[in-house]
Design an enzyme around this catalytic site. Sequence first.
Site, PDB file in Angstrom:
ATOM      1  N   HIS A  91      -1.776  -6.200  -6.685  1.00 50.66           N
ATOM      2  CA  HIS A  91      -3.153  -6.177  -6.192  1.00 50.66           C
ATOM      3  C   HIS A  91      -4.154  -6.603  -7.263  1.00 50.66           C
ATOM      4  O   HIS A  91      -5.320  -6.864  -6.951  1.00 50.66           O
ATOM      5  CB  HIS A  91      -3.503  -4.796  -5.612  1.00 50.66           C
ATOM      6  CG  HIS A  91      -3.867  -3.743  -6.613  1.00 50.66           C
ATOM      7  ND1 HIS A  91      -2.990  -2.780  -7.047  1.00 50.66           N
ATOM      8  CD2 HIS A  91      -5.033  -3.493  -7.265  1.00 50.66           C
ATOM      9  CE1 HIS A  91      -3.590  -1.977  -7.910  1.00 50.66           C
ATOM     10  NE2 HIS A  91      -4.829  -2.387  -8.067  1.00 50.66           N
ATOM     11  N   ASP A 122       3.972  -3.362  -5.413  1.00 52.67           N
ATOM     12  CA  ASP A 122       2.717  -3.597  -6.136  1.00 52.67           C
ATOM     13  C   ASP A 122       2.957  -4.007  -7.586  1.00 52.67           C
ATOM     14  O   ASP A 122       2.325  -3.490  -8.507  1.00 52.67           O
ATOM     15  CB  ASP A 122       1.810  -2.367  -6.075  1.00 52.67           C
ATOM     16  CG  ASP A 122       0.359  -2.699  -6.455  1.00 52.67           C
ATOM     17  OD1 ASP A 122      -0.006  -3.890  -6.397  1.00 52.67           O
ATOM     18  OD2 ASP A 122      -0.390  -1.773  -6.817  1.00 52.67           O
ATOM     19  N   GLY A 202     -10.058  -1.095 -12.830  1.00 54.85           N
ATOM     20  CA  GLY A 202      -9.892  -1.970 -13.986  1.00 54.85           C
ATOM     21  C   GLY A 202      -8.686  -1.601 -14.821  1.00 54.85           C
ATOM     22  O   GLY A 202      -8.135  -2.433 -15.538  1.00 54.85           O
ATOM     23  N   ASN A 203      -8.258  -0.323 -14.737  1.00 51.06           N
ATOM     24  CA  ASN A 203      -7.030   0.101 -15.413  1.00 51.06           C
ATOM     25  C   ASN A 203      -5.778  -0.383 -14.684  1.00 51.06           C
ATOM     26  O   ASN A 203      -4.679  -0.390 -15.260  1.00 51.06           O
ATOM     27  CB  ASN A 203      -6.947   1.623 -15.516  1.00 51.06           C
ATOM     28  CG  ASN A 203      -7.622   2.178 -16.750  1.00 51.06           C
ATOM     29  OD1 ASN A 203      -8.621   2.881 -16.653  1.00 51.06           O
ATOM     30  ND2 ASN A 203      -7.087   1.860 -17.917  1.00 51.06           N
ATOM     31  N   SER A 204      -5.923  -0.759 -13.422  1.00 50.39           N
ATOM     32  CA  SER A 204      -4.765  -1.148 -12.618  1.00 50.39           C
ATOM     33  C   SER A 204      -3.964  -2.247 -13.306  1.00 50.39           C
ATOM     34  O   SER A 204      -4.526  -3.232 -13.793  1.00 50.39           O
ATOM     35  CB  SER A 204      -5.214  -1.643 -11.242  1.00 50.39           C
ATOM     36  OG  SER A 204      -5.738  -0.592 -10.479  1.00 50.39           O
ATOM     37  N   LEU A 261      18.830   0.881   3.288  1.00 56.95           N
ATOM     38  CA  LEU A 261      20.217   1.328   3.205  1.00 56.95           C
ATOM     39  C   LEU A 261      21.049   0.929   4.416  1.00 56.95           C
ATOM     40  O   LEU A 261      22.275   0.897   4.348  1.00 56.95           O
ATOM     41  CB  LEU A 261      20.262   2.852   3.062  1.00 56.95           C
ATOM     42  CG  LEU A 261      19.729   3.426   1.747  1.00 56.95           C
ATOM     43  CD1 LEU A 261      19.445   4.919   1.911  1.00 56.95           C
ATOM     44  CD2 LEU A 261      20.731   3.197   0.631  1.00 56.95           C
ATOM     45  N   GLY A 262      20.390   0.665   5.528  1.00 61.12           N
ATOM     46  CA  GLY A 262      21.128   0.425   6.764  1.00 61.12           C
ATOM     47  C   GLY A 262      21.428   1.709   7.506  1.00 61.12           C
ATOM     48  O   GLY A 262      22.146   1.705   8.508  1.00 61.12           O
TER      49      GLY A 262
END
Length: 601
Positions: A91, A122, A202-204, A261-262
């Site tokens: 993002h 992400d 802004g730390n993302s 996993l199915g």
Amino acid sequence: MVSRPVNNPANVSSLRRMASICFLLLGAGFAIGAPQQEPELAPEVLAAQQKRVEAMRKASMATVGVFGMDSQGGGSGVCISPDGYVLTNFHVSSPFGHRMRCGMNDGKMYEAVVAGIDPTGDLAVLKMYGRDDFPTATIGDSDRVRVGQWCFAAGNPFVLATNLQPTVTYGLISGVRRYQYPSGTILEYSDCIQTDASINPGNSGGPLFNADGELIGINGRCSFEKRGRVNVGVGYAISIKQAMNFYGNLRSGRIVDHATLGFTVATDTQGRVVVSNILESSDAYRRGLRYGDEVLRLGDRDISTSNQLKNVLGIFPDYWRVELRYRNEQGVQEAAIRLQSLHQPGELEKIVEGSSEQGPKRSGEAKPTASKDSLAEKYESRRGFGNYYFNRSELDRIVKLQESRKPTLPTSGPDDSLQVRFVGSVIGESTAVEARFDPEKIHWTLADKNSSVTVKGSSGKGGWGPWIQNQDPLPISIAMRLWYQWHEQGPRKLGEVIYIGQSPVLGKQGLLDMTRVVLGEVTAEVYTSISSGDIELIELFTDRQTDPAEVYFDYDAASPMAPMPSRVRLNYGLESRLVVEWLKLDTLPVEKTEDVPGGQP
């Protein structure tokens, strides 16, 4: 006559008290007026402070500010390789398109492009240019993180780092193995770390370090939506274990997917985590898992709740094999299961395109024209890829690695009129084995049984598929031909080739490079050593609903076959079907015959 004071004992005592008070006040006055000395700190306190300062200084060197092409907007990242690969959030990178600028602690701005993206988890990988000696973070072990340990975050909150010096905030680990629900099927935070170190807009994408300055997470979500866009001491970081599991795949330039996993699970009345539904086409079903079986462990993590299973699953890429422990009526069972893709083919690309159109726009999103962009050649658009340029680049690396160790082969190209023959025997037996191939046919001989398929029979009637689906040994010859052509002609001459990334292989240490080669109706997945380039495994798939033929390669420097494989092992599922020791490689004249492929399985 002059009168004299009476010598009263009470008066004498009072005078003495007054004199004492005056003396004390006078002394106090001198003390107040004198300069005070600072209390000395214990040596261990000073040492701990210096250690913290040094850890933050070193960690800050690898912290990256991510900006648009006009140097506006902003997020964070962390450099993890000297040649400039950066981990950040999807993002953070997506609003900038494929081009951005990255600022570092040295006060300089570096041109960068996006490499690969992981919208579900992400994550994104960027590539900076301008140096080959970028400072890098030391990778830590997020599995060892515990609540109460000190940690610190570094990054660019509120775009404060106008001089490109990151902001560092100190705090505690508040929680581990948290789960944050996705937005649809993307931006899912599983098995993440919670901290009260200040993480603001802004730390993302920036790093979370432990007290020793080791990278333990990639900062991402904060509790902003419900509490306003200010830090309230609840921030989340993607574990570095998950990030590094995906890192090799992200360097492939692809839009990488997560896994399923199915099967699904539920908690029964006894508190057990049991299978509530399972696809018969899943690898878990083929390995013996059934409805009602109790799931005990996935990977290296014990499972005690249904949510815990979902949490652990999120740290693995699709197609990886992970260990599953479960209990059925026969007792505790263990099997390695192959994970499936979370999304259908093409589905993730559409989600990404939709999120880009609806997502926040930043002033730095405008893309420079090719004539002005110094990194124009570093980006190639192709469906299914964040940047196809990096897929070609990684394949170039593999080709260069295998060329440096290319064995001397008796033929020189696909038009050679010779038949290549590997001669060997079954391990532990005297049974003779031959794998032969020429420009038209692939042959297999086991004792007195002969089989063959056409080279072009990878699709259509008489193709390779039935031999794989019927779990016949002939695919050993197909794999040997593929091994031979890989070294003789190079991977790109074999078919449609895509570098997938890095993946574990049963019985092998660490991760291996994995390259997919589409050969008509059969898909080959070739696993090569990251250090030597040796082919360690070739898997031949007809589809994802049946077991592939798995041909494992072993190398022995003392063998007369060296540096070629000295033996191969054929597996279907988790069962070893045949182990062959190769004794020699030679050539024969091609026999011109009109017969059609024989020995159908």
